[in-house]
Design a protein around this motif. Sequence first.
Motif, PDB file in Angstrom:
ATOM      1  N   MET A   1     -44.579  -0.481 -13.052  1.00 18.82           N
ATOM      2  CA  MET A   1     -43.786   0.146 -14.117  1.00 18.82           C
ATOM      3  C   MET A   1     -42.509   0.732 -13.527  1.00 18.82           C
ATOM      4  SD  MET A   1     -44.905   3.264 -16.717  1.00 18.82           S
ATOM      5  CE  MET A   1     -46.331   2.405 -17.347  1.00 18.82           C
ATOM      6  N   THR A   2     -41.357   0.338 -14.076  1.00 13.95           N
ATOM      7  CA  THR A   2     -40.084   0.852 -13.600  1.00 13.95           C
ATOM      8  C   THR A   2     -39.887   2.295 -14.075  1.00 13.95           C
ATOM      9  OG1 THR A   2     -38.833   0.144 -15.546  1.00 13.95           O
ATOM     10  CG2 THR A   2     -39.136  -1.486 -13.780  1.00 13.95           C
ATOM     11  N   PRO A   3     -38.967   3.037 -13.444  1.00  9.21           N
ATOM     12  CA  PRO A   3     -38.712   4.408 -13.918  1.00  9.21           C
ATOM     13  C   PRO A   3     -38.336   4.466 -15.395  1.00  9.21           C
ATOM     14  CG  PRO A   3     -37.765   4.091 -11.732  1.00  9.21           C
ATOM     15  CD  PRO A   3     -38.258   2.747 -12.178  1.00  9.21           C
ATOM     16  N   GLN A   4     -37.518   3.505 -15.875  1.00  7.00           N
ATOM     17  CA  GLN A   4     -37.126   3.510 -17.277  1.00  7.00           C
ATOM     18  C   GLN A   4     -38.326   3.233 -18.188  1.00  7.00           C
ATOM     19  OE1 GLN A   4     -33.958   4.307 -18.604  1.00  7.00           O
ATOM     20  NE2 GLN A   4     -35.281   4.449 -20.406  1.00  7.00           N
ATOM     21  N   GLN A   5     -39.172   2.291 -17.788  1.00  8.99           N
ATOM     22  CA  GLN A   5     -40.380   2.012 -18.570  1.00  8.99           C
ATOM     23  C   GLN A   5     -41.291   3.237 -18.609  1.00  8.99           C
ATOM     24  OE1 GLN A   5     -41.664  -1.430 -16.334  1.00  8.99           O
ATOM     25  NE2 GLN A   5     -41.012  -2.855 -17.950  1.00  8.99           N
ATOM     26  N   ARG A   6     -41.355   3.956 -17.475  1.00  4.26           N
ATOM     27  CA  ARG A   6     -42.202   5.151 -17.414  1.00  4.26           C
ATOM     28  C   ARG A   6     -41.655   6.240 -18.344  1.00  4.26           C
ATOM     29  NH1 ARG A   6     -41.709   6.110 -12.254  1.00  4.26           N
ATOM     30  NH2 ARG A   6     -40.433   7.990 -12.467  1.00  4.26           N
ATOM     31  N   LEU A   7     -40.337   6.411 -18.372  1.00  2.28           N
ATOM     32  CA  LEU A   7     -39.736   7.384 -19.275  1.00  2.28           C
ATOM     33  C   LEU A   7     -39.975   6.988 -20.732  1.00  2.28           C
ATOM     34  CD1 LEU A   7     -36.333   8.105 -17.505  1.00  2.28           C
ATOM     35  CD2 LEU A   7     -38.252   9.685 -17.743  1.00  2.28           C
ATOM     36  N   ASN A   8     -39.850   5.692 -21.017  1.00  3.01           N
ATOM     37  CA  ASN A   8     -40.132   5.208 -22.371  1.00  3.01           C
ATOM     38  C   ASN A   8     -41.558   5.566 -22.784  1.00  3.01           C
ATOM     39  OD1 ASN A   8     -37.620   4.067 -22.353  1.00  3.01           O
ATOM     40  ND2 ASN A   8     -38.297   1.951 -22.444  1.00  3.01           N
ATOM     41  N   ALA A   9     -42.505   5.257 -21.894  1.00  5.65           N
ATOM     42  CA  ALA A   9     -43.916   5.499 -22.187  1.00  5.65           C
ATOM     43  C   ALA A   9     -44.196   6.985 -22.353  1.00  5.65           C
ATOM     44  CB  ALA A   9     -44.788   4.911 -21.080  1.00  5.65           C
ATOM     45  N   LEU A  10     -43.554   7.810 -21.530  1.00 10.08           N
ATOM     46  CA  LEU A  10     -43.750   9.254 -21.610  1.00 10.08           C
ATOM     47  C   LEU A  10     -43.191   9.813 -22.913  1.00 10.08           C
ATOM     48  CD1 LEU A  10     -44.513  12.008 -20.575  1.00 10.08           C
ATOM     49  CD2 LEU A  10     -42.499  11.985 -19.079  1.00 10.08           C
ATOM     50  N   LEU A  11     -41.993   9.372 -23.291  1.00  7.03           N
ATOM     51  CA  LEU A  11     -41.396   9.861 -24.529  1.00  7.03           C
ATOM     52  C   LEU A  11     -42.229   9.430 -25.732  1.00  7.03           C
ATOM     53  CD1 LEU A  11     -39.137  11.389 -25.874  1.00  7.03           C
ATOM     54  CD2 LEU A  11     -37.755   9.313 -25.818  1.00  7.03           C
ATOM     55  N   GLU A  12     -42.748   8.223 -25.705  1.00  8.01           N
ATOM     56  CA  GLU A  12     -43.595   7.760 -26.795  1.00  8.01           C
ATOM     57  C   GLU A  12     -44.884   8.570 -26.861  1.00  8.01           C
ATOM     58  OE1 GLU A  12     -45.727   3.634 -28.361  1.00  8.01           O
ATOM     59  OE2 GLU A  12     -44.145   3.558 -26.852  1.00  8.01           O
ATOM     60  N   LEU A  13     -45.440   8.912 -25.687  1.00  9.73           N
ATOM     61  CA  LEU A  13     -46.667   9.713 -25.641  1.00  9.73           C
ATOM     62  C   LEU A  13     -46.430  11.081 -26.269  1.00  9.73           C
ATOM     63  CD1 LEU A  13     -49.622   9.830 -24.472  1.00  9.73           C
ATOM     64  CD2 LEU A  13     -48.600  10.916 -22.445  1.00  9.73           C
ATOM     65  N   VAL A  14     -45.325  11.716 -25.906  1.00  3.01           N
ATOM     66  CA  VAL A  14     -45.009  13.038 -26.463  1.00  3.01           C
ATOM     67  C   VAL A  14     -44.778  12.933 -27.965  1.00  3.01           C
ATOM     68  CG1 VAL A  14     -43.401  14.975 -26.409  1.00  3.01           C
ATOM     69  CG2 VAL A  14     -44.050  13.843 -24.274  1.00  3.01           C
ATOM     70  N   SER A  15     -44.049  11.894 -28.378  1.00  2.00           N
ATOM     71  CA  SER A  15     -43.761  11.717 -29.797  1.00  2.00           C
ATOM     72  C   SER A  15     -45.026  11.506 -30.614  1.00  2.00           C
ATOM     73  CB  SER A  15     -42.810  10.524 -29.987  1.00  2.00           C
ATOM     74  OG  SER A  15     -42.541  10.291 -31.349  1.00  2.00           O
ATOM     75  N   ASP A  16     -45.948  10.707 -30.087  1.00  2.00           N
ATOM     76  CA  ASP A  16     -47.182  10.390 -30.814  1.00  2.00           C
ATOM     77  C   ASP A  16     -48.130  11.588 -30.902  1.00  2.00           C
ATOM     78  OD1 ASP A  16     -46.347   7.829 -31.298  1.00  2.00           O
ATOM     79  OD2 ASP A  16     -47.506   6.915 -29.680  1.00  2.00           O
ATOM     80  N   ARG A  17     -48.250  12.348 -29.796  1.00  2.00           N
ATOM     81  CA  ARG A  17     -49.239  13.430 -29.745  1.00  2.00           C
ATOM     82  C   ARG A  17     -48.683  14.783 -30.166  1.00  2.00           C
ATOM     83  NH1 ARG A  17     -52.948  12.315 -24.297  1.00  2.00           N
ATOM     84  NH2 ARG A  17     -53.368  10.108 -24.720  1.00  2.00           N
ATOM     85  N   GLY A  18     -47.370  14.915 -30.114  1.00  2.00           N
ATOM     86  CA  GLY A  18     -46.767  16.197 -30.472  1.00  2.00           C
ATOM     87  C   GLY A  18     -46.669  17.149 -29.302  1.00  2.00           C
ATOM     88  N   ASN A  19     -47.786  17.379 -28.609  1.00  2.00           N
ATOM     89  CA  ASN A  19     -47.827  18.220 -27.414  1.00  2.00           C
ATOM     90  C   ASN A  19     -48.675  17.533 -26.362  1.00  2.00           C
ATOM     91  OD1 ASN A  19     -46.674  21.162 -28.074  1.00  2.00           O
ATOM     92  ND2 ASN A  19     -47.751  20.405 -29.888  1.00  2.00           N
TER      93      ASN A  19
END
Length: 262
Positions: A1-19
């Motif tokens: 996973m590239t750094p950009q892909q990791r940031l994408n995945a992290l932002l999606e995780l935060v967006s989906d779960r809220g916290n």
Amino acid sequence: MTPQQRLNALLELVSDRGNVSIAEIGEALGISAATARRDLATLADQRLVTRTHGGAAALGAGYELPLQYKIARQAEAKTAIARATAALVSPGDTVGLNGGTTTTEVARELGKSERFIRADGECGITIVTNALNIGYELSVRANVKIVVTGGVARRQSYELIGPTVRDTLDGFALDVVVLGVDGLTGQYGATTMHEGEAEVSRHFASVGRRVVVVADSTKIERATFARICPLERIDVLVTDQAVPTPFAAELASAGVELVVAS
């Protein structure tokens, strides 16, 4: 996973779960606590998340991910939907496209299709869009006549909004309008996150002879803030999975043709 892909995945995780906590991020993404903290700091610096004690929170319940962070979501589904949608367009058609990741895939499919390449070198299809990224990508396609509306750009989606878009569209009669949406329900019809984008999409629908909504399964039976149009204004829904039986009945009652891409 590239750094950009990791940031994408992290932002999606935060967006989906809220916290989310640092521990939850590490478990979900398979990264160390130190890496999770650095990535959260990067997203917080870009004002995409809010740092909390031991983790991060989404900016709000109705928060809209910027387009560049949506690209990897449901990628295979969007590609399949784009192929099925392109098959609904005939050579010589004038096509309206609003912005979004799914309509961007539709634009790419239309742009590369040999069906729209004419022997005389003239354009085989005309595309009208309010999306700056779609206009940019298709501007190099010799077989496509690309028309970009005026308007004020939204940096989250690269879409132009405002009265200038409406004034531009009032001068056109479009054969097919392809609309990306954030939600689709029987009660509220097609919806999106931003009222300005909803107004533009609604006007696209008003000047289209045929309206095609493209929505992956995550958008089905989900309602978001701003209403675009009722189901009765939609001619075709292209999605990637069979829809629930009650919703299929609502589509049929409204006269919406359902196309499940494979």
